[in-house]
Design a protein around this motif. Structure first.
Motif, PDB file in Angstrom:
ATOM      1  N   GLY A 152      10.313   3.289  -8.920  1.00  0.00           N
ATOM      2  CA  GLY A 152      10.016   1.860  -8.921  1.00  0.00           C
ATOM      3  C   GLY A 152       8.879   1.534  -7.951  1.00  0.00           C
ATOM      4  N   PHE A 153       8.553   0.303  -7.909  1.00  0.00           N
ATOM      5  CA  PHE A 153       7.435  -0.131  -7.063  1.00  0.00           C
ATOM      6  C   PHE A 153       7.929  -0.345  -5.644  1.00  0.00           C
ATOM      7  CE2 PHE A 153       4.471  -3.414  -5.464  1.00  0.00           C
ATOM      8  CZ  PHE A 153       3.309  -2.681  -5.577  1.00  0.00           C
ATOM      9  N   LYS A 154       7.338   0.381  -4.717  1.00  0.00           N
ATOM     10  CA  LYS A 154       7.785   0.241  -3.336  1.00  0.00           C
ATOM     11  C   LYS A 154       6.789  -0.634  -2.586  1.00  0.00           C
ATOM     12  CE  LYS A 154       5.630   4.705  -2.656  1.00  0.00           C
ATOM     13  NZ  LYS A 154       5.659   6.036  -2.176  1.00  0.00           N
ATOM     14  N   VAL A 155       7.327  -1.608  -1.907  1.00  0.00           N
ATOM     15  CA  VAL A 155       6.460  -2.497  -1.131  1.00  0.00           C
ATOM     16  C   VAL A 155       6.013  -1.767   0.131  1.00  0.00           C
ATOM     17  CG1 VAL A 155       6.250  -4.755  -0.046  1.00  0.00           C
ATOM     18  CG2 VAL A 155       7.752  -4.436  -2.041  1.00  0.00           C
ATOM     19  N   ASP A 156       6.991  -1.300   0.875  1.00  0.00           N
ATOM     20  CA  ASP A 156       6.657  -0.463   2.012  1.00  0.00           C
ATOM     21  C   ASP A 156       7.807   0.526   2.195  1.00  0.00           C
ATOM     22  OD1 ASP A 156       8.532  -2.274   2.713  1.00  0.00           O
ATOM     23  OD2 ASP A 156       7.251  -3.363   4.151  1.00  0.00           O
ATOM     24  N   GLY A 157       7.473   1.649   2.775  1.00  0.00           N
ATOM     25  CA  GLY A 157       8.508   2.645   2.986  1.00  0.00           C
ATOM     26  C   GLY A 157       8.698   3.539   1.773  1.00  0.00           C
ATOM     27  N   ASP A 158       9.788   4.276   1.770  1.00  0.00           N
ATOM     28  CA  ASP A 158      10.048   5.294   0.747  1.00  0.00           C
ATOM     29  C   ASP A 158      10.661   4.651  -0.492  1.00  0.00           C
ATOM     30  OD1 ASP A 158      11.738   8.519   0.864  1.00  0.00           O
ATOM     31  OD2 ASP A 158      10.470   7.546  -0.646  1.00  0.00           O
ATOM     32  N   SER A 159      10.228   5.121  -1.628  1.00  0.00           N
ATOM     33  CA  SER A 159      10.755   4.581  -2.879  1.00  0.00           C
ATOM     34  C   SER A 159      12.225   4.948  -3.043  1.00  0.00           C
ATOM     35  CB  SER A 159       9.963   5.119  -4.063  1.00  0.00           C
ATOM     36  OG  SER A 159      10.324   6.460  -4.304  1.00  0.00           O
ATOM     37  N   ASN A 160      12.674   5.992  -2.320  1.00  0.00           N
ATOM     38  CA  ASN A 160      14.079   6.396  -2.454  1.00  0.00           C
ATOM     39  C   ASN A 160      15.023   5.303  -2.003  1.00  0.00           C
ATOM     40  OD1 ASN A 160      13.713   8.834  -3.618  1.00  0.00           O
ATOM     41  ND2 ASN A 160      13.589   9.957  -1.685  1.00  0.00           N
ATOM     42  N   GLN A 161      14.505   4.384  -1.199  1.00  0.00           N
ATOM     43  CA  GLN A 161      15.398   3.339  -0.754  1.00  0.00           C
ATOM     44  C   GLN A 161      15.575   2.218  -1.764  1.00  0.00           C
ATOM     45  OE1 GLN A 161      13.654   2.737   3.053  1.00  0.00           O
ATOM     46  NE2 GLN A 161      14.559   4.669   3.751  1.00  0.00           N
ATOM     47  N   LEU A 162      14.765   2.273  -2.792  1.00  0.00           N
ATOM     48  CA  LEU A 162      14.972   1.310  -3.876  1.00  0.00           C
ATOM     49  C   LEU A 162      16.255   1.686  -4.628  1.00  0.00           C
ATOM     50  CD1 LEU A 162      11.414   1.060  -5.449  1.00  0.00           C
ATOM     51  CD2 LEU A 162      12.590  -0.683  -4.117  1.00  0.00           C
ATOM     52  N   TYR A 190       6.195   0.454 -16.482  1.00  0.00           N
ATOM     53  CA  TYR A 190       6.024   0.995 -15.143  1.00  0.00           C
ATOM     54  C   TYR A 190       4.630   1.567 -14.907  1.00  0.00           C
ATOM     55  CZ  TYR A 190      10.752   0.422 -13.308  1.00  0.00           C
ATOM     56  OH  TYR A 190      11.909  -0.114 -12.824  1.00  0.00           O
ATOM     57  N   SER A 191       3.862   1.746 -15.981  1.00  0.00           N
ATOM     58  CA  SER A 191       2.525   2.317 -15.786  1.00  0.00           C
ATOM     59  C   SER A 191       1.582   1.274 -15.187  1.00  0.00           C
ATOM     60  CB  SER A 191       1.987   2.823 -17.121  1.00  0.00           C
ATOM     61  OG  SER A 191       1.902   1.735 -18.022  1.00  0.00           O
ATOM     62  N   ASN A 192       1.944   0.039 -15.311  1.00  0.00           N
ATOM     63  CA  ASN A 192       1.130  -1.028 -14.741  1.00  0.00           C
ATOM     64  C   ASN A 192       1.780  -1.512 -13.435  1.00  0.00           C
ATOM     65  OD1 ASN A 192      -0.233  -3.347 -14.115  1.00  0.00           O
ATOM     66  ND2 ASN A 192      -0.305  -4.087 -16.232  1.00  0.00           N
ATOM     67  N   PRO A 193       1.063  -1.431 -12.319  1.00  0.00           N
ATOM     68  CA  PRO A 193       1.678  -1.821 -11.039  1.00  0.00           C
ATOM     69  C   PRO A 193       2.236  -3.238 -11.056  1.00  0.00           C
ATOM     70  CG  PRO A 193      -0.480  -0.849 -10.699  1.00  0.00           C
ATOM     71  CD  PRO A 193      -0.295  -0.959 -12.169  1.00  0.00           C
ATOM     72  N   LYS A 194       1.624  -4.121 -11.871  1.00  0.00           N
ATOM     73  CA  LYS A 194       2.091  -5.510 -11.900  1.00  0.00           C
ATOM     74  C   LYS A 194       3.473  -5.638 -12.517  1.00  0.00           C
ATOM     75  CE  LYS A 194      -2.393  -7.720 -12.196  1.00  0.00           C
ATOM     76  NZ  LYS A 194      -3.382  -8.152 -13.187  1.00  0.00           N
ATOM     77  N   THR A 195       3.751  -4.783 -13.485  1.00  0.00           N
ATOM     78  CA  THR A 195       5.046  -4.893 -14.166  1.00  0.00           C
ATOM     79  C   THR A 195       5.999  -3.795 -13.732  1.00  0.00           C
ATOM     80  OG1 THR A 195       4.119  -3.640 -15.982  1.00  0.00           O
ATOM     81  CG2 THR A 195       4.151  -6.027 -16.220  1.00  0.00           C
ATOM     82  N   ARG A 196       5.632  -3.104 -12.660  1.00  0.00           N
ATOM     83  CA  ARG A 196       6.517  -2.038 -12.207  1.00  0.00           C
ATOM     84  C   ARG A 196       7.686  -2.661 -11.464  1.00  0.00           C
ATOM     85  NH1 ARG A 196       3.732   2.914  -9.220  1.00  0.00           N
ATOM     86  NH2 ARG A 196       5.562   4.217  -8.850  1.00  0.00           N
ATOM     87  N   GLY A 197       8.890  -2.363 -11.917  1.00  0.00           N
ATOM     88  CA  GLY A 197      10.071  -2.996 -11.367  1.00  0.00           C
ATOM     89  C   GLY A 197      10.433  -2.461 -10.004  1.00  0.00           C
ATOM     90  N   ARG A 198      11.325  -3.147  -9.357  1.00  0.00           N
ATOM     91  CA  ARG A 198      11.738  -2.715  -8.026  1.00  0.00           C
ATOM     92  C   ARG A 198      12.998  -1.863  -8.091  1.00  0.00           C
ATOM     93  NH1 ARG A 198      10.933  -6.221  -3.221  1.00  0.00           N
ATOM     94  NH2 ARG A 198      11.041  -4.093  -2.502  1.00  0.00           N
ATOM     95  N   TYR A 199      13.167  -1.220  -9.204  1.00  0.00           N
ATOM     96  CA  TYR A 199      14.272  -0.277  -9.384  1.00  0.00           C
ATOM     97  C   TYR A 199      13.694   1.076  -9.805  1.00  0.00           C
ATOM     98  CZ  TYR A 199      18.006  -3.780  -9.311  1.00  0.00           C
ATOM     99  OH  TYR A 199      18.904  -4.743  -8.946  1.00  0.00           O
ATOM    100  N   ASN A 200      14.255   2.149  -9.306  1.00  0.00           N
ATOM    101  CA  ASN A 200      13.946   3.455  -9.873  1.00  0.00           C
ATOM    102  C   ASN A 200      14.770   3.614 -11.139  1.00  0.00           C
ATOM    103  OD1 ASN A 200      12.386   4.183  -7.617  1.00  0.00           O
ATOM    104  ND2 ASN A 200      14.287   4.662  -6.514  1.00  0.00           N
ATOM    105  N   LEU A 201      14.207   4.324 -12.083  1.00  0.00           N
ATOM    106  CA  LEU A 201      14.979   4.605 -13.294  1.00  0.00           C
ATOM    107  C   LEU A 201      15.200   6.108 -13.383  1.00  0.00           C
ATOM    108  CD1 LEU A 201      13.371   2.224 -15.910  1.00  0.00           C
ATOM    109  CD2 LEU A 201      15.541   1.970 -14.719  1.00  0.00           C
ATOM    110  N   LEU A 202      16.429   6.472 -13.654  1.00  0.00           N
ATOM    111  CA  LEU A 202      16.788   7.877 -13.793  1.00  0.00           C
ATOM    112  C   LEU A 202      17.290   8.094 -15.217  1.00  0.00           C
ATOM    113  CD1 LEU A 202      17.335  10.637 -12.451  1.00  0.00           C
ATOM    114  CD2 LEU A 202      19.589   9.785 -11.836  1.00  0.00           C
ATOM    115  N   PHE A 203      16.583   8.966 -15.944  1.00  0.00           N
ATOM    116  CA  PHE A 203      17.010   9.258 -17.317  1.00  0.00           C
ATOM    117  C   PHE A 203      17.656  10.628 -17.348  1.00  0.00           C
ATOM    118  CE2 PHE A 203      13.454   6.349 -17.596  1.00  0.00           C
ATOM    119  CZ  PHE A 203      14.004   5.353 -18.397  1.00  0.00           C
TER     120      PHE A 203
END
Lengths: 228, 562
Positions: free
Chosen positions: B210-220, B263-276
């Protein structure tokens, strides 16, 4: 059942040749050498025919009946007659009467033909699990073929070896010889041109072979009579 | 065979004969000349904790029969042919439960199940349903029984039908086929089935950060979308499981594709990671899911907000079920359910919640989400099934083919999941916003769904018979890699209490055989023919030589004849 069936079909295919040899005076005069020579001549003839067929015939992909090709095939089939002529007249036969000579030649000829044409399919097919009537019919065909070969040899010996035959019979002899020699083409026509099934064809072959054998026999006896 | 049928003087044949003699006599080649050759699919053979199940034999060499009640047939040496169309399952059941011996069983699957035989009209619908019910019953019966003889499935075709008609006629006359009466012989020559050595299960995981504002994306927070892709059925080689769970796999792939666009566009990248996740070992209490979850990084596992498992979503009409193991009052569950039912309401169908408690002491895991729940991860299973299937049930039965699945059902399921996920991710709950609206660039792509569904419906996916390097697995991996940032493939050994045996597919030769009595009769006829011929020849030819002496020499003839 497989070996058993193979055994049965082999008896039907090759038994009559053995029976013919042992039942007729051929065995008494020990004419096996003549038969073997005739068989060798058959092999040579077969090779020559093969070469001719390969040279002049197109291999057709389908099973259709092409008159021109069949005519050619029939012409090449007459090489058989030349082969029998060679076997009857040119080979030196040890002390053998004309009567026995043609029988021995016909027998050797038919046996070589059976071995060449029937043995391999029999070995491959009749031992399989699958049952078909084909191999029994094929055995019957071999019987008809034996009769025809001996008839042809008899007619050939009348044509080429016997000098003092009744003049009126000569055209009949030649006609019969021609008919017998063209039998393969006739059956081929029946099978492919008219689409007869194998049982019918084999029945026809058996019938005609018996008729031709009877005619040849009568002709032979008729020619024999003055000399007796 | 041209050699057999062609004329005597065809010299081309003699060359063939010569060559054939050379080959056959010296190389001992066995040529196949069976009347009919049929592809057959063997009933699965497996051990469960050492207890044998399924068909325990593979090779077959017996006569064909059509009924279990032939009065004087030796059934232990007969293969009974049952067309599913006319089958009464209870008859087979009785026979199997009583553990009576048979030469073998051959079930003929109706042409309905082949890809060609299908017709697109509704007349067949009721017929299909009847057949489907029968087949499910039969499969459950066969899979859970220990059958000490070979059991095969084959598809009906003209040749087999002709054979069956002959066999039936033969049986009707009260003369069942044995070695002495002829008939048909069914032969499958195959090696003894061998154990599949250490069967592997392969889990494939795709990661869309997901889109991380600051810090590690793992915390999303993370949302997992999971489907199990392998199958289990009575005939492993026919177990394609288009609905269970091919539909789920297609849905996961399509959802991954849709979100990869967002998710390929930073503007529409959600603040959640997705795990498939595409997991294997589904039929075996979701063994693959179990292993996958335990191998996940602890931090990642804890970041999973909730998981949505997709199972059998390809043939429903207007109702889907959300299966949960936490009480429905749970706030997460409530939130997920409300999200789903909102979208479903807009799309014009119903979603219902079904709660089933987990019994931790029971090893049975009926739904994939239960593996998550056992690790205290909130998870739900979206399925068209209203109740949990039994063990080894509903994982790619023979009928579960392409033609019993509708792409529209899958596309609607995809839309439902994707839409409610997106609303959750972008915080549009309760608003009527269509993110994946039809005719937009983000619409569910029916041809993508269809092509993957077709591929899945062609690929039997019983895990023990699916090698690590199987092209299908690499295809799944490539496809997921296309739409996600990171793909991991995990190979695990299947739970040791399962042992599987190979030879799932074979070739059946049907021979028409003559009986031994026929051959004996033939021998008699031939013998008398030769004797008659001999006598005839002696009479005629000796007569030619000396007509009179022939009649004077009967004694010598007798000696010869003897």
């Amino acid at each position: 059942m497989t070996m058993f069936h193979f055994f049965n079909c082999a008896i039907l295919t090759f038994g009559p040749h053995a029976v013919y040899y042992s039942a007729t005076p051929l065995s008494e005069y020990d004419t096996i050498g003549t038969s073997v020579k005739a068989a060798v001549v058959y092999l040579g003839t077969a090779l020559v025919k093969l070469v001719f067929l390969a040279a002049f015939l197109n291999v057709s992909e389908n099973e259709s009946f092409d008159p021109y090709q069949e005519l050619l095939k029939a012409l090449i089939g007459f090489i058989d007659v030349a082969g029998i002529y060679f076997a009857l007249t040119q080979l030196t036969h040890r002390n053998i009467s004309q009567n026995h000579k043609f029988q021995a030649v016909g027998l050797g000829w038919a046996f070589a033909d059976s071995v060449l044409h029937k043995l391999a399919p029999l070995w491959v097919g009749a031992r399989g699990l699958e049952f078909t009537w084909d191999y029994i019919l094929q055995g019957l065909e071999a019987n008809a073929n034996l009769v025809l070969s001996i008839s042809l040899a008899a007619l050939g010996s009348l044509m080429w070896l016997r000098k003092n035959k009744p003049r009126t019979l000569i055209p009949i002899i030649y006609l019969c010889a021609w008919i017998v020699a063209t039998m393969p083409s006739i059956t081929s026509y029946l099978r492919r041109g008219l689409g007869w099934h194998l049982p019918k064809v084999v029945g026809f072959e058996l019938f005609t072979s018996l008729v031709m054998a009877f005619i040849s026999w009568q002709l032979f006896a008729a020619c024999q009579r003055p000399s007796v | 065979m041209a050699i057999v049928r062609d004329g005597r003087f065809q010299l081309l044949d003699s060359a063939c004969s010569l060559i054939a003699i050379l080959f056959v006599l010296f190389a001992g080649v066995e040529l196949c000349d069976a009347a009919t050759v049929v592809d057959v699919y063997r009933l699965i053979q497996y051990d469960l904790a050492g207890v044998p199940f399924g068909s325990r034999l593979a090779s077959l060499n017996h006569h064909a029969g059509s009924s279990l009640y032939s009065p004087n047939a030796d059934l232990t040496r007969t293969v009974i042919i049952f067309p599913i169309r006319e089958l009464d399952v209870s008859v087979v059941k009785d026979y199997i439960v009583q553990r009576q011996l048979l030469g073998g069983l051959l079930f003929l699957l109706p042409r309905l199940f082949t890809s060609k035989g299908i017709k697109k009209d509704d007349d067949h619908q009721s017929e299909k349903d009847v057949m489907r019910k029968k087949l499910v019953q039969l499969e459950q019966l066969l899979v859970h029984a220990n059958i000490p003889y070979p059991v095969y499935f084959a598809f009906e075709d003209e040749n087999v039908e002709a054979v069956l008609a002959d066999v039936k006629r033969n049986d009707a006359t009260g003369q069942p086929a044995t070695a002495t009466t002829g008939g048909y012989k069914l032969v499958v020559s195959t090696a003894e089935p061998k154990k599949v050595v250490s069967p592997t299960i392969t889990n494939i995981q795709g990661w869309l950060p997901g889109f991380k504002v600051d810090g590690d994306s793992n915390q999303l927070p993370t949302i997992a979308i999971v489907a199990s892709y392998d199958t289990f059925g009575a005939a492993p080689a026919l177990s394609v499981g288009s609905d269970s769970n091919g539909s789920g796999v297609v849905a996961v792939l399509e959802i991954a594709r849709l979100f990869s666009l967002l998710y390929s566009n930073p503007k529409t990248r959600g603040r959640y990671n997705l795990l498939f996740g595409l997991t294997s070992g589904g039929p075996y209490n979701y063994n693959g899911t179990y292993k996958w979850l335990r191998s996940l990084d602890q931090r990642l596992r804890e970041s999973v907000d909730y998981a949505i498992c997709l199972n059998s979503i390809g043939s429903w009409d207007n109702e889907l079920w959300i299966h949960v193991s936490k009480p429905p009052e749970n706030s997460y569950i409530k939130q997920i359910f409300e999200g789903f039912s909102d979208v479903a309401g807009e799309m014009g169908f119903k979603v219902d919640l079904k709660h089933k408690k987990i019994n931790i002491s029971n090893p049975r895991v009926a739904w994939e989400h239960e593996q998550f729940s056992r690790l205290r991860i909130t998870a739900v299973t979206l399925s068209e099934l209203s109740a949990a299937p039994e063990f080894l049930e509903n994982f790619g039965s023979i009928f579960d083919g392409r033609h019993f699945v509708r792409e529209t059902a899958i596309t609607r399921s995809v839309k439902l999941v994707a839409e409610s996920l997106a609303r959750h991710i972008y915080g549009h709950q309760g608003k009527n916003v269509q993110i994946f609206a039809e005719n937009s660039s983000l619409a569910v792509n029916p041809s993508y769904v269809q092509s993957w569904l077709n591929l899945l419906s062609r690929t039997p996916r019983v895990a023990p018979f699916l090698q690590k390097s199987d092209p299908f697995i690499s295809a799944l991996k490539r496809e997921l890699a296309e739409h996600t940032a990171e793909v991991n493939v995990q190979h695990e050994v299947l739970n040791g209490i399962f042992t599987f045996y190979d030879s799932t597919k074979a070739t059946l030769n049907i021979y028409q055989v003559a009986s031994v009595t026929f051959d004996l009769l033939l021998l008699l006829v031939l013998g008398s023919y030769l004797i008659v011929l001999f006598s005839f020849l002696v009479i005629t030819t000796r007569g030619l030589d000396d007509l009179i002496s022939l009649f004077r020499r009967p004694p010598s003839r007798k000696v010869k004849a003897a």
